[in-house]
Design a protein around this motif. Structure first.
Motif, PDB file in Angstrom:
ATOM      1  N   SER A  95       3.073  -1.366  -4.678  1.00 32.76           N
ATOM      2  CA  SER A  95       1.801  -1.444  -5.386  1.00 32.76           C
ATOM      3  C   SER A  95       0.774  -0.640  -4.597  1.00 32.76           C
ATOM      4  O   SER A  95       1.002  -0.269  -3.455  1.00 32.76           O
ATOM      5  CB  SER A  95       1.341  -2.893  -5.543  1.00 32.76           C
ATOM      6  OG  SER A  95       1.041  -3.459  -4.287  1.00 32.76           O
ATOM      7  N   ASP A  96      -0.339  -0.405  -5.231  1.00 29.37           N
ATOM      8  CA  ASP A  96      -1.434   0.296  -4.594  1.00 29.37           C
ATOM      9  C   ASP A  96      -2.678   0.063  -5.428  1.00 29.37           C
ATOM     10  O   ASP A  96      -2.578  -0.188  -6.633  1.00 29.37           O
ATOM     11  CB  ASP A  96      -1.142   1.796  -4.486  1.00 29.37           C
ATOM     12  CG  ASP A  96      -1.930   2.446  -3.368  1.00 29.37           C
ATOM     13  OD1 ASP A  96      -1.306   2.819  -2.358  1.00 29.37           O
ATOM     14  OD2 ASP A  96      -3.160   2.568  -3.485  1.00 29.37           O
ATOM     15  N   SER A  97      -3.833   0.134  -4.796  1.00 35.09           N
ATOM     16  CA  SER A  97      -5.076  -0.052  -5.545  1.00 35.09           C
ATOM     17  C   SER A  97      -5.532   1.248  -6.214  1.00 35.09           C
ATOM     18  O   SER A  97      -6.382   1.225  -7.091  1.00 35.09           O
ATOM     19  CB  SER A  97      -6.178  -0.581  -4.619  1.00 35.09           C
ATOM     20  OG  SER A  97      -6.370   0.313  -3.542  1.00 35.09           O
ATOM     21  N   ASN A  98      -4.956   2.367  -5.809  1.00 41.60           N
ATOM     22  CA  ASN A  98      -5.300   3.659  -6.375  1.00 41.60           C
ATOM     23  C   ASN A  98      -4.419   3.911  -7.604  1.00 41.60           C
ATOM     24  O   ASN A  98      -3.195   3.962  -7.490  1.00 41.60           O
ATOM     25  CB  ASN A  98      -5.068   4.746  -5.318  1.00 41.60           C
ATOM     26  CG  ASN A  98      -5.443   6.126  -5.796  1.00 41.60           C
ATOM     27  OD1 ASN A  98      -5.577   6.370  -6.992  1.00 41.60           O
ATOM     28  ND2 ASN A  98      -5.587   7.038  -4.850  1.00 41.60           N
ATOM     29  N   PRO A  99      -5.005   4.074  -8.785  1.00 42.67           N
ATOM     30  CA  PRO A  99      -4.186   4.281  -9.983  1.00 42.67           C
ATOM     31  C   PRO A  99      -3.342   5.546  -9.941  1.00 42.67           C
ATOM     32  O   PRO A  99      -2.264   5.584 -10.539  1.00 42.67           O
ATOM     33  CB  PRO A  99      -5.206   4.334 -11.121  1.00 42.67           C
ATOM     34  CG  PRO A  99      -6.536   4.456 -10.500  1.00 42.67           C
ATOM     35  CD  PRO A  99      -6.429   4.028  -9.078  1.00 42.67           C
ATOM     36  N   VAL A 100      -3.780   6.568  -9.233  1.00 39.23           N
ATOM     37  CA  VAL A 100      -2.978   7.786  -9.113  1.00 39.23           C
ATOM     38  C   VAL A 100      -1.712   7.491  -8.295  1.00 39.23           C
ATOM     39  O   VAL A 100      -0.610   7.906  -8.648  1.00 39.23           O
ATOM     40  CB  VAL A 100      -3.790   8.938  -8.472  1.00 39.23           C
ATOM     41  CG1 VAL A 100      -2.917  10.151  -8.219  1.00 39.23           C
ATOM     42  CG2 VAL A 100      -4.977   9.297  -9.346  1.00 39.23           C
ATOM     43  N   ALA A 101      -1.858   6.727  -7.222  1.00 42.55           N
ATOM     44  CA  ALA A 101      -0.704   6.340  -6.408  1.00 42.55           C
ATOM     45  C   ALA A 101       0.268   5.482  -7.213  1.00 42.55           C
ATOM     46  O   ALA A 101       1.488   5.629  -7.094  1.00 42.55           O
ATOM     47  CB  ALA A 101      -1.161   5.593  -5.159  1.00 42.55           C
TER      48      ALA A 101
ATOM     49  N   PHE B 179       0.866  -1.186   0.000  1.00 47.67           N
ATOM     50  CA  PHE B 179       0.000   0.000   0.000  1.00 47.67           C
ATOM     51  C   PHE B 179       0.897   1.229   0.000  1.00 47.67           C
ATOM     52  O   PHE B 179       0.926   2.009   0.939  1.00 47.67           O
ATOM     53  CB  PHE B 179      -0.922  -0.011   1.221  1.00 47.67           C
ATOM     54  CG  PHE B 179      -1.729  -1.265   1.324  1.00 47.67           C
ATOM     55  CD1 PHE B 179      -2.793  -1.493   0.464  1.00 47.67           C
ATOM     56  CD2 PHE B 179      -1.410  -2.247   2.248  1.00 47.67           C
ATOM     57  CE1 PHE B 179      -3.525  -2.662   0.539  1.00 47.67           C
ATOM     58  CE2 PHE B 179      -2.138  -3.413   2.334  1.00 47.67           C
ATOM     59  CZ  PHE B 179      -3.199  -3.626   1.479  1.00 47.67           C
TER      60      PHE B 179
ATOM     61  N   GLY C 184       1.049   4.135  -1.572  1.00 49.68           N
ATOM     62  CA  GLY C 184       0.576   5.515  -1.582  1.00 49.68           C
ATOM     63  C   GLY C 184       1.509   6.413  -2.377  1.00 49.68           C
ATOM     64  O   GLY C 184       1.764   6.182  -3.547  1.00 49.68           O
TER      65      GLY C 184
END
Length: 96
Positions: free
Chosen positions: A70-76, A50, A52
């Motif tokens: 990795s992150d689930s937010n494409p911007v991150a 995560f 960020g």
């Protein structure tokens, strides 16, 4: 006068190298270049699931370790690519 940040970075790299060597039952390296080579060879990669903004992977890279993020937010994810993945590809190239 030397940069205090580089002193902290070198001390941290030395401690990581010391721990890795003792874990293998070897004498820790003392030369800064030998420490970086030993760390690159024996240190496990760091994974930040995560990430960020990518502070942890960025600092891990500064220490000479492999970083995965990795992150689930494409911007991150885009921020991490711009901070961590892309700059090493162009490291050492001339600008202009």
């Amino acid at each position: 006068m030397s940069d205090p940040k580089s002193g902290i970075l070198e001390a941290t790299q030395r401690e990581i190298g010391r721990c890795l060597a003792w874990d293998r039952g070897e004498e820790p390296p003392t030369d800064p270049q030998a420490i970086r080579e030993s760390t690159a060879k024996y240190a496990p990669p760091v994974y930040d699931p995560f990430a960020g903004g990518g502070a942890i992977p960025l600092e891990v890279q500064r220490l000479g370790l492999k970083a995965y993020a990795s992150d689930s937010n494409p911007v991150a994810v885009l921020i991490n690519k711009a901070l961590i993945e892309i700059p090493p590809r162009f490291s050492g190239q001339a600008t202009g």
